[in-house]
Write a protein that holds these residues in place. Sequence first.
Motif, PDB file in Angstrom:
ATOM      1  N   UNK A   1       0.828  -1.211   0.000  1.00 52.00           N
ATOM      2  CA  UNK A   1       0.000   0.000   0.000  1.00 52.00           C
ATOM      3  C   UNK A   1       0.855   1.251   0.000  1.00 52.00           C
ATOM      4  N   UNK A   2       1.894   1.269   0.846  1.00 49.67           N
ATOM      5  CA  UNK A   2       2.761   2.444   0.875  1.00 49.67           C
ATOM      6  C   UNK A   2       3.471   2.656  -0.445  1.00 49.67           C
ATOM      7  N   UNK A   3       3.935   1.546  -1.048  1.00 47.91           N
ATOM      8  CA  UNK A   3       4.614   1.639  -2.336  1.00 47.91           C
ATOM      9  C   UNK A   3       3.662   2.123  -3.425  1.00 47.91           C
ATOM     10  N   UNK A   4       2.389   1.659  -3.374  1.00 54.67           N
ATOM     11  CA  UNK A   4       1.409   2.113  -4.350  1.00 54.67           C
ATOM     12  C   UNK A   4       1.135   3.591  -4.216  1.00 54.67           C
ATOM     13  N   UNK A   5       1.021   4.070  -2.955  1.00 54.01           N
ATOM     14  CA  UNK A   5       0.830   5.498  -2.725  1.00 54.01           C
ATOM     15  C   UNK A   5       1.985   6.291  -3.325  1.00 54.01           C
ATOM     16  N   UNK A   6       3.209   5.756  -3.199  1.00 57.13           N
ATOM     17  CA  UNK A   6       4.364   6.507  -3.665  1.00 57.13           C
ATOM     18  C   UNK A   6       4.506   6.455  -5.177  1.00 57.13           C
TER      19      UNK A   6
ATOM     20  N   UNK B   1      -6.301   9.529  -8.336  1.00 51.93           N
ATOM     21  CA  UNK B   1      -7.315   8.488  -8.226  1.00 51.93           C
ATOM     22  C   UNK B   1      -6.681   7.099  -8.165  1.00 51.93           C
ATOM     23  N   UNK B   2      -5.602   6.904  -8.946  1.00 54.27           N
ATOM     24  CA  UNK B   2      -4.928   5.604  -8.862  1.00 54.27           C
ATOM     25  C   UNK B   2      -4.253   5.426  -7.517  1.00 54.27           C
ATOM     26  N   UNK B   3      -3.787   6.522  -6.922  1.00 52.10           N
ATOM     27  CA  UNK B   3      -3.218   6.415  -5.572  1.00 52.10           C
ATOM     28  C   UNK B   3      -4.279   5.999  -4.572  1.00 52.10           C
ATOM     29  N   UNK B   4      -5.492   6.576  -4.698  1.00 46.39           N
ATOM     30  CA  UNK B   4      -6.578   6.183  -3.790  1.00 46.39           C
ATOM     31  C   UNK B   4      -6.866   4.692  -3.935  1.00 46.39           C
ATOM     32  N   UNK B   5      -6.907   4.217  -5.208  1.00 52.34           N
ATOM     33  CA  UNK B   5      -7.199   2.799  -5.420  1.00 52.34           C
ATOM     34  C   UNK B   5      -6.175   1.914  -4.738  1.00 52.34           C
ATOM     35  N   UNK B   6      -4.890   2.150  -5.024  1.00 51.08           N
ATOM     36  CA  UNK B   6      -3.855   1.279  -4.475  1.00 51.08           C
ATOM     37  C   UNK B   6      -3.844   1.326  -2.958  1.00 51.08           C
ATOM     38  N   UNK B   7      -3.919   2.537  -2.390  1.00 53.25           N
ATOM     39  CA  UNK B   7      -3.879   2.655  -0.940  1.00 53.25           C
ATOM     40  C   UNK B   7      -5.030   1.955  -0.267  1.00 53.25           C
ATOM     41  N   UNK B   8      -6.260   2.151  -0.766  1.00 55.71           N
ATOM     42  CA  UNK B   8      -7.416   1.558  -0.105  1.00 55.71           C
ATOM     43  C   UNK B   8      -7.376   0.039  -0.142  1.00 55.71           C
ATOM     44  N   UNK B   9      -7.164  -0.528  -1.345  1.00 54.91           N
ATOM     45  CA  UNK B   9      -7.255  -1.992  -1.450  1.00 54.91           C
ATOM     46  C   UNK B   9      -6.177  -2.674  -0.643  1.00 54.91           C
ATOM     47  N   UNK B  10      -4.917  -2.254  -0.825  1.00 57.85           N
ATOM     48  CA  UNK B  10      -3.826  -2.963  -0.173  1.00 57.85           C
ATOM     49  C   UNK B  10      -3.915  -2.839   1.339  1.00 57.85           C
TER      50      UNK B  10
END
Lengths: 111, 86, 162
Positions: free
Chosen positions: A19-24, A30-39
């Motif tokens: 999740x942290x890596x996806x946020x970064x 919007x893609x950051x929201x997706x990665x952070x929420x799911x992971x």
Amino acid sequence: MEIASYIFMTIGGLFYLLGGLGILRMPDTFNRIQAGTKATTLGAFTLLIGIGFNNPEWFPKLLLIIVFIAFANPIGSSALAKASYKSCDLPDNLVQDDLIDLFGGKEDGLN
Amino acid sequence: MMDIIVFSLIGLGVLFAVSRLLIGPTPADRVVSLDTFNIIVIGVIALLANQFENSLYLDIAIVYGILAFIETIVFARYLEGQHGDC
Amino acid sequence: MKYVATFLVLFVSYIALAGINVQELLLGAIVSAILTVILAKHVNYTIDYRFPVKLLVFIFAYLPLFVWQLVLSNLAVARIVLSPRIKKHLNPGFVKISTDLKGDFAKLTLANSITLTPGTLSVDIDGNDIYIHTVYIKGETPEENRKNISAKFEKVLGVVFK
């Protein structure tokens, strides 16, 4: 039992890291929201279940936290997505935008 | 031994989320990373309950979760009111 | 029946937080009764004689599907995030799909499920339409998008929330 608990906890830690890596690494909001929420949702689930294997008498409380996260996290991310759409920092790589007939474009309506 | 692995994985996740909080170009990015950071902190508090063998920390995790949810909603409302200056 | 449903939800949450012994059961019953009188006119869910069947369908048909989709979505996120060139996997956009479910709680559950499935994030609900942000748009028409995104959840949730 302890080994299963540690396996679950390690998987949860891995998903938190993801999740942290996806946020970064993701390129727009919007893609950051997706990665952070799911992971982080799946990471929290597996971590709390692993803790529950280690201490079986804590299961009702952990189940309450899991249910709360399962409801609150998608609602919060949905509200954030709506707010960041309305505050008009849209990315430039969108291929289709149906939301424009609900909130109005940049030139009319809300602004 | 295993605790060190789990804690270091979560610590790397916190490091990435906080670096997005520092460099994020728009306010929405910062709020998103703050939301992720809050969910990670709930997991860390539950893990501390496991380490210290004390179930009182779980109550702290529940209250922290409720406050984090309210905080996310309030920041979202605040950002919604800011449209127009892009 | 609204009062019974509210009382049961409050009482079960209290017991899960406080643990089971005689004092907590008594105090939980009193507090839940007082809160029920205050809160019950604001809630709009109810239970009837078909509630146990619906609960069984919810637990044994919906939850495995939900967990499986959650794991799949995390593997998809992992594949996107860990790939060296990230732009190749992205084709984002906002799409609109319509739903047949009635009632606020059913729509909330459907929107939450859509948020946690691979590559989609529900942004807003307006009447019968759900607006969704997707990472990679595949379909061309709204029917195709609906079949890709929400059809399997609607089939199960249509049984649970009649």
